[in-house]
Design an enzyme around this catalytic site. Structure first.
Site, short mmCIF file in Angstrom:
data_model
loop_
_atom_site.label_atom_id
_atom_site.label_comp_id
_atom_site.label_asym_id
_atom_site.label_seq_id
_atom_site.Cartn_x
_atom_site.Cartn_y
_atom_site.Cartn_z
N GLU A 291 0.83 -1.21 0.00
CA GLU A 291 0.00 0.00 0.00
C GLU A 291 0.86 1.26 0.00
O GLU A 291 1.86 1.34 0.73
CB GLU A 291 -0.90 0.00 1.24
CG GLU A 291 -1.78 1.23 1.39
CD GLU A 291 -2.48 1.28 2.73
OE1 GLU A 291 -3.43 2.08 2.87
OE2 GLU A 291 -2.09 0.52 3.65
N LYS A 355 -9.62 2.75 -3.08
CA LYS A 355 -10.14 2.25 -1.81
C LYS A 355 -11.55 2.78 -1.58
O LYS A 355 -11.82 3.96 -1.78
CB LYS A 355 -9.21 2.68 -0.67
CG LYS A 355 -9.52 2.02 0.67
CD LYS A 355 -8.46 2.40 1.70
CE LYS A 355 -8.70 1.67 3.02
NZ LYS A 355 -7.69 2.04 4.04
N CYS A 408 -5.57 -2.31 2.77
CA CYS A 408 -5.38 -2.17 4.21
C CYS A 408 -6.54 -2.82 4.97
O CYS A 408 -6.86 -3.98 4.75
CB CYS A 408 -5.21 -0.70 4.58
SG CYS A 408 -4.67 -0.43 6.28
#
Length: 534
Positions: A291, A355, A408
């Site tokens: 990430e 995301k 994440c």
């Protein structure tokens, strides 16, 4: 032991408060990195006895008993979440001059909020409380409902659901494919609470029999799925996809420093990506970076794309976490996204995925205009914070492989895995757990990501900046990986990557059925239909 149970039931005042907090805290020993699942038996046995004590004040009335039950559950939850989430404070120490003031909020404030769900669970269970085995059925049903609520209320934070304490090793993970982590949580609370019946001598025969059957079925199904069910064999022809996980172990404070440091970070990723395979192995087809691996805006740095193209062979693919910027409309600010890029050997960006589920106060500030006046801002230094994508879409590689991207902590949300996952060949999870240092956080995060592989029946490709990086098959077994804080890379093929999707779409229904059966058991106990024989 009967004397011990009586002392717990009758405990009052400060002694009772400490017992409640201790009961919750001791259960954390069942979670990574320790994984001693038997600790949950101590935790929930004490909770049942403490709940029995909420009915020990005859003059308090129904409302008083419910209030006592809520406080018991809240204190239990407070102990559980403080002991299990204290490491969140480490992220604030990265920039201590700016965020040290918020340390008590992270270590005590968040657990205090999350504990409300356990307080509600205890209060709900108290409504159906009885003297026999029905009371542990009511506790199990209530915890299942409240853990479900915790997964989405106020954006949700289902970290460390009780069910994870029942899944320390792959043989104890397989039930997640049938009932999901929520179903495991409900059944686990019943099993963990059952020993309380032994010393209160009420409902022992029924409760212990059901608990033993559930535990045996949980482990037995795991044995069947791991050792007896057919598994896809590795292809020895050499045609399987080789995946390289790059784990640079960049200190988070270095990522926030000068341009020279950012250049060094980028070059470190390239060096690990171009290293020769160990033991004369084949070069990787897919290289994965973690990430926000790119310490700059890639589309603003054409030299970086050229360097990536020079580092890759024509048929290699790089998948990397990055910050993506969307050019603003006239008069509007730029929008930033926490993204994943797919880049080919010619330096072309083939695809990107943003995301969807952002971290409150980490990637964006809720009610920013209001809270900014109090000096509350993002931990991540992005002007205006990150923006959330409207929807998630698959990453399709030139080879035809389709990856379901989660960034994440999106991996901790079972509800983030929507219908489109049925078209995927694997889950891709990139993360940066360097925020949390050498604490239990990265280990807990990894377990939850592994459970998503078992739930969905898909392999998991997981790459973390400082670990834990791993290739995990659909049974939760690790094919290869890198431990926490190790710098390096790992090459391997991933079993089942090209196999048909074995997604079980009935997990939600099965969880609902479990809740129905537990509720029926609670009602039968409440109205005296379950025998209280020893």
């Amino acid at each position: 032991m009967r004397r011990l149970s009586d002392r717990v039931i009758l405990a009052w005042g400060a002694k009772r408060v400490l017992l409640c907090i201790f009961a919750g805290a001791v259960g954390v020993l069942a979670l990574p990195p320790i994984g001693f699942f038997a600790a949950m038996f101590v935790s929930f046995t004490l909770l049942v006895w403490l709940m029995d004590g909420t009915a020990a004040a005859p003059n308090s009335g129904a409302f008083g008993n419910l209030r006592s039950a809520f406080s018991t559950g809240w204190l239990f939850g407070f102990g559980y979440f403080v002991a299990g989430l204290w490491w969140l404070g480490h992220a604030l120490l990265i920039d201590a001059d700016e965020f040290l003031w918020a340390l008590p909020l992270a270590i005590l404030g968040l657990p205090a909020i999350l504990a409300i769900f356990y307080g509600l669970a205890a209060m709900l269970a108290r409504i159906f409380w009885s003297e026999g085995a029905g009371r542990i059925a009511s506790l199990a049903a209530a915890f299942g409902i409240c853990e479900w609520l915790r997964s989405f209320i106020l954006t949700g934070f289902p970290w460390n659901m009780i069910g994870y304490g029942m899944t320390p090793i792959p043989i104890m993970m397989q039930s997640a494919h049938l009932v999901g982590i929520l179903g495991i949580t409900s059944l686990a609370v019943f099993v963990f609470s059952a020993p309380a019946l032994l010393w209160t001598r009420q409902g022992v025969r029924v409760g212990m029999t059901v608990a033993v059957i559930l535990l045996a079925a949980h482990i037995g199904y795991g044995f069947f799925r791991l050792h007896l069910a057919a598994k896809p064999e590795s292809d020895e022809s050499g045609s399987e996809t080789v995946i390289r996980l790059v784990q640079p172990s960049i200190d988070q404070s270095d990522k926030m420093d000068t341009d020279a440091d950012r250049k060094a970070i980028f070059e470190k990723h390239l060096k690990l990506s171009t290293a020769q395979p160990a033991n004369g192995g084949r070069k990787p087809d897919i290289i994965v970076w973690p990430e926000t691996a790119l310490p700059f805006i890639l589309t603003d740095n054409k030299d970086a794309l050229t360097m990536i193209a020079d580092a890759l062979d024509d048929n290699q693919i790089l998948i990397t976490g990055a910050v993506r910027v969307e050019e603003p409309m006239p008069g509007a600010p730029a929008r930033y996204y926490n993204s994943i890029y797919v880049i080919d050997g010619r330096g072309q960006i083939l695809s990107a995925s943003d995301k969807v589920h952002l971290v409150p106060f980490g990637e964006y500030v809720p009610y920013e205009n209001l809270l900014d006046a109090f000096g509350i801002r993002n931990i991540v230094e992005i002007p205006g914070g990150f923006s959330a994508a409207a929807s998630r879409h698959l990453l399709t590689l030139p080879s035809g492989l389709k990856l379901y991207p989660v960034i994440c902590y999106e991996a901790i949300f079972p509800g983030e895995f929507g219908p489109e996952i049925q078209q995927a060949n694997a889950i891709l999870n990139v993360t940066n757990d360097a925020w949390f240092g050498d604490t239990p956080g990265p280990y807990q995060h990894f377990l939850q990501a592994r459970l998503r592989a078992v739930e969905t029946g898909l392999p998991l490709i997981r790459d973390a900046n400082n670990g834990i990086s791993a290739l995990v098959d659909k049974y939760g077994e690790i094919s290869t990986g890198l431990p926490l804080n190790e710098t390096g890379y790992a090459d391997a093929t991933l079993r089942g990557l090209s196999a048909p999707n074995s997604l079980n779409t009935n997990r939600g229904l099965n969880f609902g059925l479990i809740e129905v059966f537990l509720t029926v058991g609670a009602l039968l106990g409440r109205f005296g239909f379950i025998s209280r024989a020893n």
